[in-house]
Design a protein around this motif. Structure first.
Motif, short mmCIF file in Angstrom:
data_model
loop_
_atom_site.label_atom_id
_atom_site.label_comp_id
_atom_site.label_asym_id
_atom_site.label_seq_id
_atom_site.Cartn_x
_atom_site.Cartn_y
_atom_site.Cartn_z
N HIS A 94 0.92 -0.97 -0.36
CA HIS A 94 -0.09 0.48 0.12
C HIS A 94 0.89 1.27 -0.25
O HIS A 94 0.56 1.78 -0.54
CB HIS A 94 -0.72 0.04 1.40
CG HIS A 94 -2.08 -1.01 1.31
ND1 HIS A 94 -2.96 -0.95 -0.14
CD2 HIS A 94 -1.99 -2.22 2.00
CE1 HIS A 94 -3.45 -1.98 -0.24
NE2 HIS A 94 -3.56 -2.60 0.96
N HIS A 97 1.19 2.07 -3.40
CA HIS A 97 0.71 2.43 -4.50
C HIS A 97 0.40 3.77 -4.00
O HIS A 97 0.36 4.63 -5.32
CB HIS A 97 -0.17 1.41 -3.80
CG HIS A 97 -1.85 1.87 -4.80
ND1 HIS A 97 -1.94 1.46 -5.56
CD2 HIS A 97 -2.64 2.71 -4.34
CE1 HIS A 97 -2.65 1.62 -6.35
NE2 HIS A 97 -3.05 3.10 -5.36
N PHE A 100 3.78 5.64 -5.86
CA PHE A 100 3.56 5.81 -6.84
C PHE A 100 2.33 6.38 -7.84
O PHE A 100 1.85 6.34 -8.94
CB PHE A 100 4.13 4.28 -7.61
CG PHE A 100 5.74 3.48 -6.85
CD1 PHE A 100 6.61 4.53 -7.71
CD2 PHE A 100 5.82 3.46 -5.80
CE1 PHE A 100 8.26 3.67 -6.98
CE2 PHE A 100 7.33 3.03 -5.76
CZ PHE A 100 8.37 3.51 -6.36
N ASN A 101 1.22 6.05 -7.04
CA ASN A 101 -0.07 6.47 -7.73
C ASN A 101 -0.46 7.20 -7.07
O ASN A 101 -1.60 7.55 -7.98
CB ASN A 101 -1.11 5.07 -8.10
CG ASN A 101 -0.67 4.47 -8.77
OD1 ASN A 101 -0.39 4.12 -10.23
ND2 ASN A 101 0.34 2.95 -8.58
#
Lengths: 192, 192, 192, 192
Positions: A94, A97, A100-101
């Motif tokens: 997570h 995540h 990077f997003n």
DNA sequence: TATGAATGAGTGTTCATTCAT
DNA sequence: AATGAATGAACACTCATTCAT
């Protein structure tokens, strides 16, 4: 020291809940300090987040760099980069995540820019490794290494996601091999 | 009709702010309806979000499918898939970001699962197209088409992000060509 | 201390408006604290209500008990119970109304059960006092003390209501005497 | 006719949820009419409630009256009054609860007064019956029949509540007998 | 006579942040 | 250096009521 306890707790809580659903109460609880202590050590939630992300980036880059310091065949180098990033993506799923997003929107503007810069720095780091390979003629001359670095990250993220949401269909080794192949050879036999 | 106005406004607001920072007040304002009207048409924020995402997915799949109905050389097929998704990622940038990435945490559990299923469905859709190519021996026999579909999406997302945050460095055509090459041929010349 | 101020204000506001029309805003205003302070001290409206009711019940039972500790003739005992409950019903009229009547519907299920249990406990308390009298042969052997306790409360509530909505028709002493008589002797001379 | 369907549905919904948690949507749904139809037939929620209550009161009074028209021994008269009210309290439990108890607060001021007047009228009705018995020397001369009527209602309500929340402990007949005894003879043997 | 889409004021609740200690 | 009680702006959601048809 409080600062470290807080950062560790923050990593847990942000990872489990995402930036917005993570609450300062929960972080304080998990760090076993009073809520005021968070604000004694970090000026705001977003700054705490930024500090945490920064340390994460520095860690992955440093570990990758360390591994590439000794001279290795190119194939091995690529594999190790993949492995390090798979570690990050699968273990701190997570966190990676978010990093990077989740940086495109939903985070306070002031910190957002700094976070994006951290991400760009990481991509430059990967791109510089690829650039070296390109100089040694391992990489197609028309491949842009910046886009390639981005593409590597995207492939890793996306396949990890798939892997994690389809348990038991692949082994970790399958994943590693797939990413290596797709990055190096692409998926098509020859379509020209 | 109110429902459509709301969905359009929701798309805007969710895209600009991400799920959590998007507020129902803002959506109502943007749709020029009263707040109650949102709840007259959608039972909750998360359901509104889901409906919006669903329509987006259906749209991209339908448009892609329509384009592939006529027989085309494999190269052209791949290019068209890339083009459709680039359209989506570049034009509805934030929407696609949310759809492909923000679904891991921070969204109500009940709706989250349905959204993930939509995403899986989309990946299956892409995978089925790739599987066909594989049957016709265009794709390396050891390439898993599910992972490949995920990897295509990841590459697209990540390179689009890079493209968008580095304006003027590349043209849209550069991007298209890069993605096509990286997907089909990979980046390395030969490292075995 | 905030908690006490809030409980006092809650008592006022719940009494004046009933559970549903009482708003947390009004309670905060009346307690001269910020709304957040309510939630710092009590997790929800229903829990705040429950706490308030609980304290009320404990108070009346404790005061009644204290008064019965010294040995008194049965007649005096009954009078004192009546007096204590008249005090409650007349002085904290709305509170007692809520407590004894508004518990049947309209309150969150989770808290409702606890509140009903509190009321049952209070009835058991009264029933146990009556049971003692029964053992000493002051009460008709065929009178069920549980129902009798309920009936005492019902009579008190209902006559208080009547008394309060018909000011100047009776004195408080009239009321006390009436309740005592009706409970002990009933209203009929002899109809068998 | 719509009006009747609505009144029946309103009775159900108000009974099940209490005044505040009953929603006009639910009533419309239950009555199988559109929401607008409620407002076509009744000017507001509180007026709908009032109408419903009024009909309920008129019904119980009328049925009780009808039953007392034929000459009966006093004991039988009392028993019948008890029976009619037990019917009401046990069958339309929540309705009667609302009517007899929830009228002190939480309902819009304008309608509240009218509802209280209805209740007072009902008490006067019962008091007048008792007054008659008193004239015939069945009731202690010092018993105030107004308070007595209130006390009868309170006893009925409270014991019904107890009965309903302690299923299987008593039969309906036990309840009837208990109320009859407590009202007529009181609970004490003789304490003077 | 009846509808149902639309409304908007009002509600309970959350949570990052502050500050006196 | 650390605390935790207190804050208040912001939020998702409810619902009696209106009105054009």
């Amino acid at each position: 020291m409080s600062k470290d306890k807080i950062l560790r707790a923050a990593m847990e809580v942000f990872s489990e809940n995402g930036y917005h659903r993570a609450s300062m109460d929960e972080i304080a609880l998990r760090a076993q300090v009073a809520k005021g202590t968070l604000y004694y050590n970090f000026p705001s939630k977003s700054q705490l987040f930024k500090t945490m992300v920064k340390e994460g980036f520095e860690d992955i880059m440093q570990r990758t760099q360390a591994d590439l310091n000794t001279p290795l065949p190119i194939k091995e180098q690529i594999l190790r980069i993949i492995r390090h990033h798979l570690d990050l993506f699968l273990e701190s799923r997570h966190f990676s995540h978010i990093v990077f997003n989740e940086l495109s929107n939903g985070i306070e503007q002031d910190v957002l820019e700094e976070l994006k810069e951290l991400r760009r720095e990481h991509l430059r780091f990967l791109a510089s490794i690829l650039e070296e390979s390109k100089c040694e003629n391992f990489i197609h001359p028309d491949v842009d290494t910046n886009l390639a670095a981005a593409s590597v990250i995207g492939t890793l993220e996306s396949t990890c996601n798939y892997y994690l949401s389809h348990p038991n269909e692949y082994s970790r080794d399958d994943l590693e091999r797939f990413v290596f192949n797709i990055i190096t050879k692409g998926m098509f036999i020859s379509i020209e």
